[in-house]
Design an enzyme around this catalytic site. Structure first.
Site, PDB file in Angstrom:
ATOM      1  N   ARG A 161     -16.194 -72.667  -6.653  1.00 52.73           N
ATOM      2  CA  ARG A 161     -16.075 -73.994  -7.267  1.00 52.73           C
ATOM      3  C   ARG A 161     -14.591 -74.355  -7.320  1.00 52.73           C
ATOM      4  O   ARG A 161     -13.810 -73.685  -8.012  1.00 52.73           O
ATOM      5  CB  ARG A 161     -16.682 -73.980  -8.678  1.00 52.73           C
ATOM      6  CG  ARG A 161     -16.640 -75.321  -9.403  1.00 52.73           C
ATOM      7  CD  ARG A 161     -17.265 -75.184 -10.788  1.00 52.73           C
ATOM      8  NE  ARG A 161     -17.290 -76.446 -11.498  1.00 52.73           N
ATOM      9  CZ  ARG A 161     -16.300 -76.904 -12.271  1.00 52.73           C
ATOM     10  NH1 ARG A 161     -15.198 -76.169 -12.432  1.00 52.73           N
ATOM     11  NH2 ARG A 161     -16.412 -78.073 -12.885  1.00 52.73           N
ATOM     12  N   LYS A 209      -6.902 -72.845 -13.084  1.00 52.71           N
ATOM     13  CA  LYS A 209      -7.041 -72.495 -14.501  1.00 52.71           C
ATOM     14  C   LYS A 209      -5.760 -71.890 -15.055  1.00 52.71           C
ATOM     15  O   LYS A 209      -4.918 -71.361 -14.330  1.00 52.71           O
ATOM     16  CB  LYS A 209      -8.240 -71.565 -14.696  1.00 52.71           C
ATOM     17  CG  LYS A 209      -9.570 -72.300 -14.517  1.00 52.71           C
ATOM     18  CD  LYS A 209     -10.775 -71.437 -14.847  1.00 52.71           C
ATOM     19  CE  LYS A 209     -12.052 -72.267 -14.773  1.00 52.71           C
ATOM     20  NZ  LYS A 209     -13.257 -71.445 -15.038  1.00 52.71           N
TER      21      LYS A 209
END
Length: 383
Positions: free
Chosen positions: A362, A327
């Site tokens: 994840r 991210k």
């Protein structure tokens, strides 16, 4: 270039609060002083600690956090035994609140997606999209997506999360028909091969169709707020759920100007409200996992503050999932690296999640995460 210096979401307090009025809420407990293995067992049997999720760790201290008028929060840290004594000496209602929270923190987490959570599990990401921030287009065709899912399972992923709509900031929405065309054949094929499949969607019609195609888990970035029908569809589906925190109601605008009174506490309170909404809709708590939503309506500082107090969410007594893979906050806290160069920062955040007792990670980079998890587990077993 790196973002400005990060500040804490909390202001230190030298002592536990006195005369706290529990009727107004605003008190949270942060498990800290975590120990592992035989150290954890020794802390519990001596009365100096309590199990974390009835699992591989115990906490020996608690941060007692109280909101401040006008924003922010005070934090006092004391040993486990001191906090129990403090609560019992203050007020019977406060003692009940603290005892109930401690027992939620310590309770065994039920299996999720058919998987026992007695050890951390890896969720591998399959984006059937042309425009996801990190891997858009790599698995856009059905055959390529199936091949990706099988390869991630072979590498050690025990859940395969299939998504057909990018939720990166600024992403364009996808019609339900197009999303269904992308994901349903992939979900069906992977489920038929015996894999635990999760459907990453914020659309009620896709939730229902994907579960019919074999998905065991609905993973919704809006925590079932995206569409009016989502709660009812999820309840009827019987699938397990991951409720994620996102500030705002649209991925296209969520990063415009996120503001929090206290990011960790606001995330906690929002997810607590979504759990209550699920229960009211007939969804039992043992179907729910929670995700703090790193990067969704949060600045890099908000992300750092939440990552610095991840164990706070154990106070809701539910399984916890962390999604930080590649991210942008990693790059904005570092040197502006492109998505494919963010593995070291991703791994640092994932290891923080493991150290906070999170049960599911994840990730895009499954093999690398499995290796890190293997070494981490060995160290914890040796403690």
């Amino acid at each position: 270039m790196p973002e400005a210096t990060i500040t804490s979401a909390f202001t230190r307090s030298p002592a536990l609060p006195r005369g706290f009025d529990v009727s107004g809420g605003g008190l949270h407990l942060l498990p800290t002083g975590l120990v592992w293995g035989e150290q954890a067992a020794a802390a519990v049997i001596s009365g100096n600690g309590w199990p974390l999720a009835d699992g591989w760790a115990a906490f020996t201290a608690l941060g007692v956090i109280t909101r401040k008028t006008g924003g922010g929060a005070d934090l006092a840290v004391a040993s486990f035994a001191e906090v129990v004594d403090w609560a019992e000496g203050e007020d019977p209602a406060l003692a009940r609140m603290v005892a109930e929270t401690i027992h939620r923190i310590g309770a065994r987490r039920r299996p999720w997606g058919g998987l026992d959570l007695n050890r951390p599990r890896i969720m591998g990401i399959v984006n059937v999209t042309p425009d996801s921030f990190s891997d858009g287009g790599e698995a856009f065709a059905t055959d390529a997506a199936v091949t990706r899912g099988l390869a991630l399972a072979e590498a050690g992923a025990e859940i395969i999360d299939v998504g057909g709509e990018s939720t990166r900031p600024g992403a364009d929405p996808v019609s339900p028909d197009e999303e269904a065309r992308r994901v349903l054949p992939v979900v069906r094929t992977l489920a038929e091969k015996g894999l635990c499949v999760s459907i990453d969607t914020r659309h009620a019609a896709i939730m229902g169709a994907a579960v019919e195609a074999g998905a065991r888990i609905i993973n919704d970035v809006t925590a079932l707020l995206g569409e009016p029908e989502s709660l009812a569809v999820a309840a009827r589906s019987g699938a397990d759920l991951c409720l994620m925190h996102m500030q705002g109601d649209d991925p296209r605008t969520m990063q415009a100007a996120p503001v929090y009174a206290s990011a960790p506490l606001d995330v906690f309170d929002h997810l607590a409200g979504r759990v209550r909404a699920c229960e009211a809709a007939g969804i039992s708590r043992d179907r729910i996992c929670l995700d703090p939503g790193i990067g969704f309506g949060k600045t890099p500082e908000h992300c750092a503050q939440i990552l610095g107090s991840l164990a706070l969410l154990h106070g809701l007594g539910l399984p916890l999932l962390l999604g930080v893979s590649r991210k942008s906050f990693v790059a904005r806290l570092s040197k502006g690296e492109a998505a494919l160069a963010r593995l070291p920062g991703t791994m640092a955040a994932n290891l923080a999640g493991l150290d906070a007792g999170y049960q599911v990670l994840r990730v895009h980079d499954v093999a690398e995460t499995v290796q890190a998890l293997t070494v981490w587990t060995a160290m914890r077993q040796g403690a």
